[in-house]
Write an enzyme that holds these catalytic residues in place. Structure first.
Site, PDB file in Angstrom:
ATOM      1  N   ASP A   1       0.903  -1.293  -0.045  1.00 16.10           N
ATOM      2  CA  ASP A   1      -0.056  -0.044  -0.110  1.00 16.10           C
ATOM      3  C   ASP A   1       0.862   1.076   0.118  1.00 16.10           C
ATOM      4  O   ASP A   1       0.397   2.405   0.182  1.00 16.10           O
ATOM      5  CB  ASP A   1      -0.915  -0.090   1.405  1.00 16.10           C
ATOM      6  CG  ASP A   1      -2.104  -0.856   1.022  1.00 16.10           C
ATOM      7  OD1 ASP A   1      -2.340  -1.292  -0.203  1.00 16.10           O
ATOM      8  OD2 ASP A   1      -2.776  -0.934   2.076  1.00 16.10           O
TER       9      ASP A   1
ATOM     10  N   HIS B   1      29.399   5.658  -5.581  1.00 19.65           N
ATOM     11  CA  HIS B   1      27.969   6.089  -5.295  1.00 19.65           C
ATOM     12  C   HIS B   1      27.523   5.190  -4.202  1.00 19.65           C
ATOM     13  O   HIS B   1      26.413   4.448  -4.152  1.00 19.65           O
ATOM     14  CB  HIS B   1      26.869   5.833  -6.352  1.00 19.65           C
ATOM     15  CG  HIS B   1      26.950   6.970  -7.491  1.00 19.65           C
ATOM     16  ND1 HIS B   1      26.355   6.931  -8.588  1.00 19.65           N
ATOM     17  CD2 HIS B   1      27.782   8.000  -7.317  1.00 19.65           C
ATOM     18  CE1 HIS B   1      26.632   8.093  -9.090  1.00 19.65           C
ATOM     19  NE2 HIS B   1      27.542   8.885  -8.425  1.00 19.65           N
TER      20      HIS B   1
ATOM     21  N   ASP C   1      29.126  13.300  -0.241  1.00 19.75           N
ATOM     22  CA  ASP C   1      28.568  13.842  -1.485  1.00 19.75           C
ATOM     23  C   ASP C   1      27.227  13.970  -1.634  1.00 19.75           C
ATOM     24  O   ASP C   1      26.346  12.959  -1.420  1.00 19.75           O
ATOM     25  CB  ASP C   1      29.163  12.925  -2.516  1.00 19.75           C
ATOM     26  CG  ASP C   1      28.339  13.363  -3.783  1.00 19.75           C
ATOM     27  OD1 ASP C   1      27.728  14.115  -4.254  1.00 19.75           O
ATOM     28  OD2 ASP C   1      28.889  12.537  -4.844  1.00 19.75           O
TER      29      ASP C   1
ATOM     30  N   ASP D   1      24.738  19.806  -5.516  1.00 28.32           N
ATOM     31  CA  ASP D   1      25.631  18.615  -5.730  1.00 28.32           C
ATOM     32  C   ASP D   1      26.909  18.887  -5.196  1.00 28.32           C
ATOM     33  O   ASP D   1      27.788  19.615  -6.221  1.00 28.32           O
ATOM     34  CB  ASP D   1      25.383  17.828  -7.070  1.00 28.32           C
ATOM     35  CG  ASP D   1      26.203  16.388  -7.044  1.00 28.32           C
ATOM     36  OD1 ASP D   1      26.498  16.256  -5.823  1.00 28.32           O
ATOM     37  OD2 ASP D   1      26.375  15.976  -8.162  1.00 28.32           O
TER      38      ASP D   1
ATOM     39  N   HIS E   1      35.761   8.212 -13.448  1.00 27.06           N
ATOM     40  CA  HIS E   1      34.677   8.869 -13.739  1.00 27.06           C
ATOM     41  C   HIS E   1      34.954  10.421 -14.420  1.00 27.06           C
ATOM     42  O   HIS E   1      35.960  10.957 -14.396  1.00 27.06           O
ATOM     43  CB  HIS E   1      33.721   9.176 -12.509  1.00 27.06           C
ATOM     44  CG  HIS E   1      34.159   9.918 -11.585  1.00 27.06           C
ATOM     45  ND1 HIS E   1      34.263  11.292 -11.483  1.00 27.06           N
ATOM     46  CD2 HIS E   1      34.587   9.251 -10.231  1.00 27.06           C
ATOM     47  CE1 HIS E   1      34.771  11.543 -10.395  1.00 27.06           C
ATOM     48  NE2 HIS E   1      35.141  10.556  -9.619  1.00 27.06           N
TER      49      HIS E   1
ATOM     50  N   HIS F   1      28.882  17.201 -14.806  1.00 28.35           N
ATOM     51  CA  HIS F   1      27.579  17.217 -15.163  1.00 28.35           C
ATOM     52  C   HIS F   1      26.740  18.657 -15.181  1.00 28.35           C
ATOM     53  O   HIS F   1      27.449  19.389 -14.386  1.00 28.35           O
ATOM     54  CB  HIS F   1      26.943  15.819 -14.720  1.00 28.35           C
ATOM     55  CG  HIS F   1      26.761  16.211 -13.174  1.00 28.35           C
ATOM     56  ND1 HIS F   1      25.841  16.632 -12.571  1.00 28.35           N
ATOM     57  CD2 HIS F   1      27.401  15.362 -12.325  1.00 28.35           C
ATOM     58  CE1 HIS F   1      26.114  16.607 -11.169  1.00 28.35           C
ATOM     59  NE2 HIS F   1      26.974  15.793 -11.029  1.00 28.35           N
TER      60      HIS F   1
ATOM     61  N   HIS G   1      22.032  15.353 -12.317  1.00 24.54           N
ATOM     62  CA  HIS G   1      22.421  15.173 -13.691  1.00 24.54           C
ATOM     63  C   HIS G   1      21.664  15.656 -14.635  1.00 24.54           C
ATOM     64  O   HIS G   1      20.628  14.932 -15.325  1.00 24.54           O
ATOM     65  CB  HIS G   1      22.915  13.629 -13.890  1.00 24.54           C
ATOM     66  CG  HIS G   1      23.872  13.250 -12.936  1.00 24.54           C
ATOM     67  ND1 HIS G   1      24.638  11.764 -13.287  1.00 24.54           N
ATOM     68  CD2 HIS G   1      24.605  13.554 -11.899  1.00 24.54           C
ATOM     69  CE1 HIS G   1      25.367  11.559 -12.334  1.00 24.54           C
ATOM     70  NE2 HIS G   1      25.514  12.683 -11.742  1.00 24.54           N
TER      71      HIS G   1
ATOM     72  N   GLU H   1      34.045  17.952 -10.381  1.00 24.16           N
ATOM     73  CA  GLU H   1      34.301  16.792  -9.272  1.00 24.16           C
ATOM     74  C   GLU H   1      35.351  15.871  -9.886  1.00 24.16           C
ATOM     75  O   GLU H   1      34.777  14.746  -9.919  1.00 24.16           O
ATOM     76  CB  GLU H   1      32.927  16.367  -9.069  1.00 24.16           C
ATOM     77  CG  GLU H   1      32.227  15.592 -10.061  1.00 24.16           C
ATOM     78  CD  GLU H   1      30.983  15.054  -9.414  1.00 24.16           C
ATOM     79  OE1 GLU H   1      31.020  14.229  -8.601  1.00 24.16           O
ATOM     80  OE2 GLU H   1      29.876  15.431 -10.181  1.00 24.16           O
TER      81      GLU H   1
ATOM     82  N   TYR I   1      40.550   7.390  -6.017  1.00 22.68           N
ATOM     83  CA  TYR I   1      39.951   6.128  -5.416  1.00 22.68           C
ATOM     84  C   TYR I   1      40.940   5.237  -5.266  1.00 22.68           C
ATOM     85  O   TYR I   1      41.177   4.558  -6.551  1.00 22.68           O
ATOM     86  CB  TYR I   1      38.552   5.764  -5.658  1.00 22.68           C
ATOM     87  CG  TYR I   1      37.811   6.972  -5.973  1.00 22.68           C
ATOM     88  CD1 TYR I   1      37.012   7.503  -5.250  1.00 22.68           C
ATOM     89  CD2 TYR I   1      37.656   7.559  -7.231  1.00 22.68           C
ATOM     90  CE1 TYR I   1      36.298   8.624  -5.353  1.00 22.68           C
ATOM     91  CE2 TYR I   1      36.718   8.490  -7.546  1.00 22.68           C
ATOM     92  CZ  TYR I   1      36.135   9.054  -6.574  1.00 22.68           C
ATOM     93  OH  TYR I   1      35.314  10.168  -7.074  1.00 22.68           O
TER      94      TYR I   1
ATOM     95  N   ARG J   1      37.081  12.847  -3.217  1.00 22.17           N
ATOM     96  CA  ARG J   1      36.306  13.391  -4.171  1.00 22.17           C
ATOM     97  C   ARG J   1      36.096  14.717  -3.722  1.00 22.17           C
ATOM     98  O   ARG J   1      35.679  15.084  -2.599  1.00 22.17           O
ATOM     99  CB  ARG J   1      35.092  12.868  -4.512  1.00 22.17           C
ATOM    100  CG  ARG J   1      34.176  13.533  -5.860  1.00 22.17           C
ATOM    101  CD  ARG J   1      33.328  12.569  -6.519  1.00 22.17           C
ATOM    102  NE  ARG J   1      32.144  12.248  -5.638  1.00 22.17           N
ATOM    103  CZ  ARG J   1      31.872  10.807  -5.241  1.00 22.17           C
ATOM    104  NH1 ARG J   1      33.042  10.012  -5.671  1.00 22.17           N
ATOM    105  NH2 ARG J   1      30.943  10.527  -4.548  1.00 22.17           N
TER     106      ARG J   1
ATOM    107  N   GLU K   1      33.960  18.342  -4.929  1.00 22.23           N
ATOM    108  CA  GLU K   1      33.184  18.702  -5.983  1.00 22.23           C
ATOM    109  C   GLU K   1      32.426  20.104  -5.716  1.00 22.23           C
ATOM    110  O   GLU K   1      31.814  20.257  -4.593  1.00 22.23           O
ATOM    111  CB  GLU K   1      31.894  17.728  -6.095  1.00 22.23           C
ATOM    112  CG  GLU K   1      30.495  18.204  -7.019  1.00 22.23           C
ATOM    113  CD  GLU K   1      29.514  17.174  -7.021  1.00 22.23           C
ATOM    114  OE1 GLU K   1      29.454  16.397  -5.950  1.00 22.23           O
ATOM    115  OE2 GLU K   1      29.195  16.956  -8.132  1.00 22.23           O
TER     116      GLU K   1
HETATM  117  N1  GLY Z   1      26.536  13.418  -6.822  1.00 22.55           N
HETATM  118  C1  GLY Z   1      26.816  12.306  -7.328  1.00 22.55           C
HETATM  119  C2  GLY Z   1      27.008  12.240  -8.803  1.00 22.55           C
HETATM  120  O1  GLY Z   1      27.384  13.413  -9.224  1.00 22.55           O
HETATM  121  O2  GLY Z   1      27.045  11.234  -9.654  1.00 22.55           O
HETATM  122 MN    MN Z   2      27.902  15.336  -9.135  1.00 19.40          MN
END
Ligand code: GLY
Ligand code: MN
Length: 456
Positions: free
Chosen positions: A61, A273, A290, A301, A373, A377, A384, A401, A405, A422, A424
């Site tokens: 529900d 993530h 993050d 972000d 990565h 973005h 994103h 960012e 790692y 990281r 950002e």
């Molecule tokens: N803040 C997570 C990413 O930009 O992927």
């Molecule tokens: Mn990001």
């Protein structure tokens, strides 16, 4: 919560951004301006169709909190499910009525509103959102519309899974079914590619009303980071940190986190993530935080990485300073006229050079092992966000960012293992350069250590 047999088919928990309490919502004039901007991109004799998002079931529900489709919200301001919006290039005539857009929405319903909150209804859409040609969604089925007469009919492919409420002729399932019945059955004039591109071109340039909301989301996120740097303690769990952060979000009026908060300490700092957030914070852990508050639909972000005990070890500091140098080089490349990926290129050059100097890599291509990565973005209604990834121009907002790692077991001296960093920031492109919108949170090793050491 109270139980009710139709809770999950009635519209999900109330989530109206169009409400009687907030005074700083996007204006009807903003949405109208965005519709005009889209209409000017449409070619002659064309129409474009947008669906409101579906309600997603969590279990039995209980539904997930409803979140409007960013395109639908951008063009209309409507924040409820079960809606369809159609915009026409030219004015259409039907039964003596003239319109160049149509919206079909949930009608008012006192019983359902008692359970899940007020609906705007047809009148509300006309009066508050200023869309005059509004109708109850149950009338879409019988509304005579022949899409075969258009040269082009633009839609964005629909990947939403939706339940059919067989008692509701206006639910999302029925709207989709009846749209298909009104379309040209040969599919001759249906274009499923260009509308996404048109919307990306519009959304990548933020209007001043949008920037006000985005700045607010970012300011709230910065406050949360500062609060955590002051309060974090060895022995707490990652979820204590998450609670401190999200307490600030909510108490400052942000409706939600724009994405699940990432609080990864020690080995978890190397999971890009990571959202489990259960580990106990250890004395020598670095923690990657993050996060982004979402305010009236716009999400921040911002990432900071710092030592849980307030003091960077030698190895942590070396890696941290490489990422910071890369980030500063990336931000400096955020200039109007530069390619979107200029920041990524500038940051990557620094990372390659410095990783080689530390003997963490020997060949330039190996950098991907530790920096897997891109740096950037767009940011906006989606974290994103939509954009065309061409040249940067005034009004774009993007993240920068970079990260490094080094998970346990990496082919290097174990002294580097479990260091994940990281950093950002959110960057607005201006007419002549850039503005870092998230620069009020400490970033240098000395500023972070000073802030964390300050008497509480
Ligand atoms: N803040 C997570 C990413 O930009 O992927
Ligand atoms: Mn990001």
């Amino acid at each position: 919560m109270v139980c009710g047999s139709w809770l999950n088919v009635s519209g999900g928990p109330a989530d109206s951004l169009v409400n009687e309490y907030d005074t700083d919502l996007l204006s009807a004039a903003f949405h109208q301006g965005r519709r005009e901007a889209l209409r000017s991109l449409l070619p002659e004799n064309s129409a474009a169709i947008f669906f409101a998002n579906s309600i997603k079931n969590r279990s039995n529900d209980v539904d997930f909190e409803f979140h409007q489709s960013p395109n639908f919200y951008y063009l209309t301001g409507y924040t409820e499910p079960h809606g369809i919006f159609i915009i026409f290039k030219e004015v259409q005539s039907k039964d003596g009525q003239r319109f160049d857009e149509l919206i079909f929405v949930q009608p008012r319903d006192s019983t359902k509103e008692l359970w899940v909150g007020k609906r705007l209804g047809v009148e509300g859409v006309q009066k508050i959102l200023g869309i005059q040609s509004a109708f109850a969604n149950e009338h879409f089925a019988d509304f005579e519309l022949d899409f075969s007469v258009f040269d082009q009919v633009y839609v964005i492919p629909d990947d939403q899974v939706m339940a059919d409420n067989s008692t509701d002729r206006g639910d999302r399932f029925s709207l989709k079914k009846h749209l298909q019945m009104k379309m040209d059955t040969t599919g001759r004039n249906i274009n499923t590619v260009l509308l996404k591109e048109m919307m990306s071109g519009l959304r990548e340039v933020k209007e001043s009303e949008e920037l006000e909301l985005l700045r607010r989301a970012i300011d709230i996120t910065c406050l949360a980071h500062q609060e955590l740097m002051e309060k974090i303690k060895v022995g707490q769990n990652e979820y204590h940190a998450e609670a401190i952060l999200e307490y600030v979000f909510k108490s400052e009026g942000a409706e939600y986190p724009g994405f699940p908060s990432i609080v990864g300490a020690g080995e978890n700092s190397c999971i890009l993530h990571y959202t489990t957030n259960r580990k106990i914070l250890q004395d020598n852990d670095l923690v990657v935080v993050d996060i982004g508050a979402e305010y009236h639909g716009y999400s921040a972000d911002v990432t900071r990485t710092f030592p849980v005990n307030g003091k960077f070890s030698k190895e942590q500091m070396l890696i941290y300073n490489i990422v910071l140098e890369a980030q500063e080089a990336g931000i400096a490349a955020c200039l109007p006229g530069n390619r979107f990926w200029a920041a990524n290129q500038a940051a990557t050059r620094v990372i390659i050079k410095r990783l080689k100097q530390l003997n963490l890599i020997t060949d330039s291509r190996e950098y991907r092992k530790y920096f897997m990565h891109g740096t950037s973005h767009y940011l906006g209604l989606d974290v994103h966000d939509a954009g065309l990834f061409g040249n940067l121009s005034e009004g774009n907002v993007l993240t920068v960012e970079p990260g490094i790692y080094i998970p346990e077991g990496s082919p290097c001296d174990p002294k580097w293992w479990n260091i994940g960093v990281r950093i950002e920031d959110d960057v607005l492109i201006t007419k002549t350069g850039y503005e870092v919108l998230s620069d009020c949170i400490p970033k240098s090793v000395s500023d972070i250590e000073e802030m964390m050491a300050a008497p509480k």
